[in-house]
Design an enzyme around this catalytic site. Sequence first.
Site, PDB file in Angstrom:
ATOM      1  N   LYS A   1       0.849  -1.203   0.000  1.00  0.00           N
ATOM      2  CA  LYS A   1       0.000   0.000   0.000  1.00  0.00           C
ATOM      3  C   LYS A   1       0.880   1.247   0.000  1.00  0.00           C
ATOM      4  CE  LYS A   1      -4.035   1.883   2.475  1.00  0.00           C
ATOM      5  NZ  LYS A   1      -4.849   1.781   3.714  1.00  0.00           N
TER       6      LYS A   1
ATOM      7  N   SER B 114      -9.829   2.220   2.740  1.00  0.00           N
ATOM      8  CA  SER B 114      -8.936   2.945   1.854  1.00  0.00           C
ATOM      9  C   SER B 114      -8.017   2.031   1.045  1.00  0.00           C
ATOM     10  CB  SER B 114      -8.068   3.888   2.684  1.00  0.00           C
ATOM     11  OG  SER B 114      -7.218   3.144   3.545  1.00  0.00           O
TER      12      SER B 114
ATOM     13  N   SER C   3      -9.910  -0.459   6.805  1.00  0.00           N
ATOM     14  CA  SER C   3      -9.317  -0.279   5.472  1.00  0.00           C
ATOM     15  C   SER C   3      -8.644  -1.523   4.902  1.00  0.00           C
ATOM     16  CB  SER C   3      -8.298   0.860   5.490  1.00  0.00           C
ATOM     17  OG  SER C   3      -8.976   2.084   5.595  1.00  0.00           O
TER      18      SER C   3
END
Lengths: 509, 499
Positions: free
Chosen positions: A83, A158, A182
């Site tokens: 990420k 997210s 997330s």
Amino acid sequence: MSSEDDLTRLSATELAERLAAGDTTSVQATQAHLDRIADVDGNVHAFLHVDVDGALEQADAVDRRRADGELLHPLAGVPIAVKDLLATKGMPTTCGSRMLEGWIPPYDATVVERLRAAGLPILGKTNMDEFAMGSSTEHSAYGPTRNPWDLGRIPGGSGGGSAAAVAAYEAPLAIGTDTGGSIRQPGAVTGTVGVKPTYGGVSRYGLVALASSLDQAGPVTRTVRDAALLHDLIGGHDPRDSTSIDAPVPPVLDALDGDLTGLRVGVVTELGGEGYQPGVRARFEESLELLTKAGAEIVEVSCPSFTKALAAYYLILPSEASSNLARFDAMRFGLRVGPEGVDAPSAEQVMAATRAAGFGSEVKRRIILGTYALSSGYYDAYYGSAQKVRTLISREFDAAFGRTDVLVSPTTPTTAFEFGAKLDDPLAMYLNDVATIPANLAGVPGLSLPIGLADEDGLPSGLQVLAPAMADDRLYRVGSVLERLLEEQWGGPLLGRAPELASSTGVGR
Amino acid sequence: MTTLPGLVGFDEALETFDPVMGLEVHVELDTATKMFCGCPTGFGAEPNTQVCPVCLGLPGALPVVNGAAVQSAIRIGLALNCSIAPWCRFARKNYFYPDMPKNFQTSQYDEPIAYDGFTEVDVDGDVFRVEIERAHMEEDTGKSLHVGGATGRIHGAVHSLLDYNRAGVPLIEIVTKPIEGAGARAAQVARAYVAHLRELLLSLGVSDVRMEQGSMRCDVNLSLRPVGQQTFGTRTETKNVNSLRSVERAIRFEVSRQAGVLGAGAAIVQETRHFHEDTGETTAGRVKTDAEDYRYFPEPDLTPIEATADWVEELRATLPEAPRVRRARLQQAWGASDLEMRDIVGAGALILVEQTVAAGSSPQAARKWWLSELTRRANETGVDVSELAITPADVAGIQAMVDAGRINDKLARGVFDGVLAGEGTPQEVVAARGLEVVSDDAALGAAVDRAIAASPDVADKIRAGKVAAAGALIGAVMKEMRGQADAGRVRELILSRLT
Ligand SMILES: [Zn+2]
């Protein structure tokens, strides 16, 4: 090419076995995934940055180490996506924001350091809502990631990029971060597995902080076993993170495929029922039946304060975020914008102009919320009260875990929604995380795994398992058994039912 | 711009008003590394060479508390008779400033590590008790250098350079409770308190306490109230008053200024003021309003600090003697007068004299060298006497040679010159410069005979019993011997020949 020959269709565990057996090389596996990215990522947009040369270099290095007879980590040579919230030395790290466009960190996050040391080639950085604020990746400054199950729908957020990359076979493994869901919510809506470890279980050093007291990095995978392998690799004490737990943790891998006989599974009343999509509820009920058949005892538990979790979360998170994001001021790194029409601007004017230009609207919304909540005169009413609710939630978890071994709920109230559906309604967007947020507030671990497709829309839904702090092994014990029983019913992994992605050759990044 | 009311004389002001002071002292700890990272803390390095992701506030970097700094904080708290919090946290003080990498300062807010203490300060022989509100831990900011402006200030500068070497250096902020009842001695009390704190911190070995380098910085809060009134007046906060003399001057000025304002029927504005070393005046800075809101909240990146009772007692056992007790003990041991002691302390030479005595010198000799010869040289070169390139052992060694008659006081000064010039130990300097007195009686005797022959009239006076006249002959001999003779021995030789 049959799926057996396609290295991207293997789980990380299977790929690792082939690497160990010498049936394939890390360079081949990494190249296969880079090819897949080139083929489909134009459609999915899971990646913000693909490090072709770096990944192949690392793959080659680990192949040599293996050839030299070095004793390697079980996942050595298996490529991974990270990420874009984690600092990667020499590789762009944007957090999905214009604010950090072009910033190349001079250091690695501890998690990244551990991946590199274990010989996992890093394919690239995955898309996300700006600074991890959102549940759809629609708030990425670089455009949304699309759900591989339906390119017109969100992949969750997210960490939508990490989940979509794994779901689209662009990477066998990915790292996500979970502040309010997330990792777990994108897992649920993309039919993948996501784990938020116990707070302090995985080092936060090098994670660009959203809310320091809530953030936690964890595995994003297609199978529970893959998650366990990755969890054990990235977890453990880090002296550079003061909130990292300095205690020996039993390997979660040992918990896989345990016996569920007599295991007390609590169903949280407040995390289900009204507001949850019928198809999501149906799959959840069926999973409970499977757990019962496996010998578990289902108990109903009530945690009344959980209904206040969302409200408390949206005070604590913006408060911490408003302070954490203050450092983005154009003085030392990242974007710098001069104020328009000002000849010799002061540092303060440059800071203001940069922050106005560099942050997206959701980030600004939360900075303003948090600044307000921390203001003198309002602190007690907002931040103070939210912390009290947080304490109550922790106590209710304690009480619930006094009567049960794990808690379960649907991971999300609904399946993936269409782009734009909730963009104008922040509160509706925030409700996506209603079931996942309590775990972050209490610091307890949670795992989401796919439990089938909702009847209404044929899209994946997920079940989350929650366990007491430091008892991450229980997530894997329950998750691995349920996964096996479900796959026996389905005749294979749920992702096998996802539509084939059209090639986007020529559009790949 | 409103016209400022005139100043009122300090003594006159104090006939009408009673000053109330509050002193906030920031001390940089001399730990090897910074408060929250492993960067070194040394002063004077090339800009931005003592930095890392943590103290630069790079995204993702996290702080780790420096245990040595916490230990120093607790020892300071104990030395100030404070209670030590068994459990306390850091807090973020949020405000934007280019010097401050994270745009918040990691500090302590409502949970300081040390609180509710006191310390006793000597003011002209009287003991004045100063109550301590708190001592808390925090990190220092970086430094801005404004380029292009006339005076290095931001006004008129074309650009600014930022040096983050100091960012994250451990600081302890020591805050007094309101100091009341000092009356006409307010300025002296404040100065004595800061000097006392300096000595205390030095004896603890936690800071080099160099005000001129900014490792100790003082903010002075002052308000006036009519004599007899209980409630406090509106205060001002004068920032960065960075020498003992300035503390005294800043208070005198603010008393005079505020008395002028109040005397004219106007109100004091609650504001930050700046002290100007050149004029001794303060000028208005930011107005402190309620809008100034630091949005403190507990630092989520750090875990609470737990000071167990055992640890605190362990640290208490490491405390040095209290300065007043130590001074009293040394004064008695040395047989020094109050005035002599005040001179030694005032010159910052207490430790030096003590160590010189410990190295074998008499207290009188140690005091003489440090307060006269060496203080003068320090003043000439503009350094602190403790910074001179000579050790107490050197001084004791020189005095030992004087006592043995190998050199005299005049020659000793030459030895000081040599040692300070880096020519080696006192012995080496004596040898290299040929400073030893002539102890060869034959040579001295010949010189004495020549002196007597050259001044028959003086010799006659001595023969007639006027022994005091020997001085002239001694002088002549010393001159011939270029000072390298033991005057006592010369005197003996003269008297043995003439009486
Ligand atoms: Zn540093």
